[in-house]
Design a protein around this motif. Structure first.
Motif: not given
Length: 696
Positions: A381-404
């Motif tokens: 559950l913590g893993n899924v929540m971390c993924i959701c949090t990072v995706l929300m922070l990167d939602s406004e960024k384009s693929v080219g400028i995202r830091d994976d």
């Protein structure tokens, strides 16, 4: 000539020498009767040694799988035969001439299948004997269908495969029906339910499109649609559920009688060793069998290994029971304990490995505790929540400028934890014990997949670091690889389902439907097949592309398409050209569209314009068969399955929901409503056995 060859082949098999010629006949009979009981088969077959060997060979996994593949092969011929479905598209505007098999290719495959069916018929008829054969309408129709297929096959070859009508294509689904006893029972129940459905459907023939004349008619149509959709259709579901359930219950009652009869027959033949030749000791030994004979029989019965171990374990427990009603006489046991074979047995998990070190024993106790699974679920559950949090922070960024970098570090940490959890569970339960739990198999496969993807990422893009956004290599970019890892992690979170009672109940119902819907799905395949063949006969080539309908030979396709007038919402305007009856595959797709009510009135209107108004009879018949009757039967089965599981779940804990799902066969779903046969009924049936003599 063909039947004669098959009979000779059959006699050769029967007369083959065997290493078991010196075995006790009673033991062989008991083994076969128990196998009949396990599979709900009739025991009215020959019981001499050679016939028993042939009988076990006939129901062996090799022959049954071979017969199933033969049935699938002969049904698949419809995709290759003329009109062939081997084209890139079914759209007549762009379709190129499909590949047509040369004459004799599909016919050669078909005659091999028909020979196998003839061997199957000859074997089955010999085993049950002439008296039982005359009572079995399915076998009589079997030879009729085989004969008609051979005659039609001969006519095809005589006409150099250029005939316009192949009757045998229409009757091929019979081979699928006759090979499944549960499918036969389901078909019989559907046939008995049809009168109730037909009488109800007549209520719907009242609607007339008159709203264009007077808006007041809308009141009638609103009332009718609401009444029909929300009341009458639900009432139809209730009628089908009630009637079909009743007929299916009667059919399952007959299956349970077969199982009890097989168990009782096995007891009778095993107890024959204790009887006198003149039958004078019949009453004395009527309720006794030898324990060693039972154990020897169980060692040779064809059944799942975990079921055999569970039965033997329970049988040994019965032998050691101090209950006074177990009146032993030498090495004999009473009949009621033999009824243990009729009970459902669940998977027995292998014993845990034994460690000599006290520290290892303490660690084994800790890591085999159920709380380890709870902790694993919390981490997931913590893993899924971390993924959701990072995706929300990167939602406004384009693929080219995202830091994976951060996402990959998080995924790597949790992947290592999942690998550690899997290793510790394998240490605690052992490899076999770990794999005996379906949840562990699910976790293990996804963990291995995650590990493989992480290794591929490191091998392709190196280890993660800040501002990690390398160029794309191979088939997938880094961003796509990370998304794949996220999908696997989220999918792995489904492991919590067995630990939540309601979710486990719903999930087990869905999984169990796959098992119990085989008979329904088989009959649906038959109905699809028959309607598709009829559709090809009636409507093949009825609808042509606009260019083909032009009478001007020198006009280009472009000009014809421009000048072609299409009504809004029509078959032509919607671009439904690929949905036609020009070949078998496109016919199945069109029938599916009608079944799910995907603008089915458009197809009916188009074919009534291009052919005749009588074509509506075909489409309405298919709609009633598939969308009205079959969907309601499907709902009825879902209701019965879910109600059964819900009632069982009320009295069992969460961890037993998986076992409840394992037990939910069609027979067990109706177990509480089935009346057990009496002793007199079983003995009466046994004495009527055409090939078994229990009096001497």
């Amino acid at each position: 000539m063909l039947v004669r060859s098959c009979v000779i082949y059959l006699l050769i098999i029967v007369c083959l020498p065997s290493d078991t010629d010196d075995e006790d006949l009673y033991l062989q009979q008991a083994i076969v009767f128990i196998e009949d009981a396990i599979q709900y088969r009739s025991i009215n077959h020959r019981v001499d040694p050679s016939s028993l060997r042939l009988y076990r060979w006939y129901y062996s996994r090799i022959w049954q799988w071979g017969l199933g593949l033969t049935i699938a092969l002969v049904l698949m011929l419809a995709f290759v035969e003329r009109p062939s479905s081997l084209s890139y598209t079914s759209d007549p505007r762009f379709r190129t001439p499909p590949w047509e098999p040369p004459c004799g290719l599909t016919e050669g495959i078909e005659i091999v299948c028909l020979i196998i069916f003839t061997i199957d018929f000859a074997t089955k008829s010999y085993l049950i004997g002439w008296e039982e054969f005359r009572k079995c309408l399915w076998l009589i129709f079997y030879i009729v269908v085989i004969s008609a297929s051979i005659i039609d096959w001969t006519l095809s070859l005589s006409m150099e495969c250029d005939e316009s009508l192949r009757v045998r294509r229409l009757i091929r689904p019979f081979f699928l029906l006759q090979n499944s006893s549960l499918m036969k029972k389901t078909l019989k129940c559907i046939k008995r339910t049809l009168p109730e459905i037909a009488s109800f459907v007549f209520l719907f023939t009242v609607m007339i499109p008159a709203y264009s004349i007077n808006r007041g008619y809308s009141i009638f149509f609103i009332l009718f649609s609401g009444f029909g959709t929300y009341f009458l259709m639900n009432l139809l579901t209730a009628i089908i559920y009630n009637q079909f359930r009743g007929y299916l219950l009667m059919s399952i009652q007959a299956s349970i009688l077969r199982r009890r009869l097989g168990i009782r027959a096995a007891f009778e033949v095993l107890s024959c060793e204790g009887r006198g030749k003149d039958g004078s000791h019949l009453e004395k030994h009527l309720e006794r069998v030898r324990v060693d004979a039972v154990l020897q029989m169980m060692a040779r019965v064809q059944m799942k290994s975990y079921c055999r171990h569970a039965i033997i374990k329970r049988w040994v427990w019965v032998c050691q029971s101090p209950a006074p009603r177990l009146r032993r006489h030498g090495s004999m046991l009473p009949l009621d304990r033999l009824q243990l074979f009729s009970l459902p047995f669940l998977t027995q998990h292998p014993p845990k490995p034994e460690y000599g070190s006290p520290i290892l024993q303490r660690l084994q106790t800790v890591f085999s505790h159920p709380y380890i699974t709870v902790v694993g679920n919390a981490v997931a559950l913590g893993n899924v929540m971390c993924i959701c949090t990072v995706l929300m922070l990167d939602s406004e960024k384009s693929v080219g400028i995202r830091d994976d970098y951060y996402m990959e570090v998080i995924n790597l940490f949790f992947t290592l934890y999942y690998l550690l959890e899997m290793s510790l569970k394998m240490f605690a339960f052992g490899c076999r014990g770990y794999l005996s739990y379906r949840n562990n198999i699910f976790d293990g496969l996804l963990t291995i997949c995650l590990l493989i993807v992480q290794i591929i990422i490191f091998a392709t893009y190196g280890f993660p670091h800040p501002k990690w956004n390398p160029a794309s290599y191979g088939l997938l970019s880094l961003w796509e690889m990370v998304r794949l890892v996220n999908m696997l992690i989220v999918f792995r979170f489904l492991r919590i389902i067995p630990d939540i009672k309601l979710m486990a109940l719903v999930a087990s119902t869905l999984v169990d439907l796959v098992k119990n819907l085989r008979a329904f799905a088989g009959i649906l395949v038959v109905v699809f097949y028959v309607f598709a063949v009829f559709g090809i006969w009636l409507f093949q080539g009825a609808i042509s592309a606009p260019g083909k309908m032009s009478e001007v030979s020198n006009s280009s396709m472009e000009n014809v398409t421009i000048n072609f007038t299409m009504e809004c919402g029509s078959y032509e305007q919607l671009g439904y050209w690929p949905n036609n009856f020009d070949d078998f595959a496109s016919s199945l797709v069109l029938l599916y569209n009608v079944m799910v009510v995907n603008n089915w009135q458009v197809f009916m209107d188009a074919y009534s314009r291009y052919t005749t108004e009588w074509s509506k009879v075909y489409f309405v018949s298919w709609w009633l068969t598939s969308s009205v009757m079959w969907v309601n039967l499907f709902v009825a089965l879902i209701l019965e399955n879910f109600i059964y599981k819900w009632d069982r779940s009320v009295t069992c804990p969460v961890e037993d929901i998986e076992w409840t799902g394992y037990e939910s066969t069609v027979q067990l779903m109706f177990r509480e409503h089935i009346q057990e046969p009496t002793e007199e009924e079983l003995l009466s049936q046994l004495h009527q056995h055409p090939h078994l003599n229990l009096t001497g």
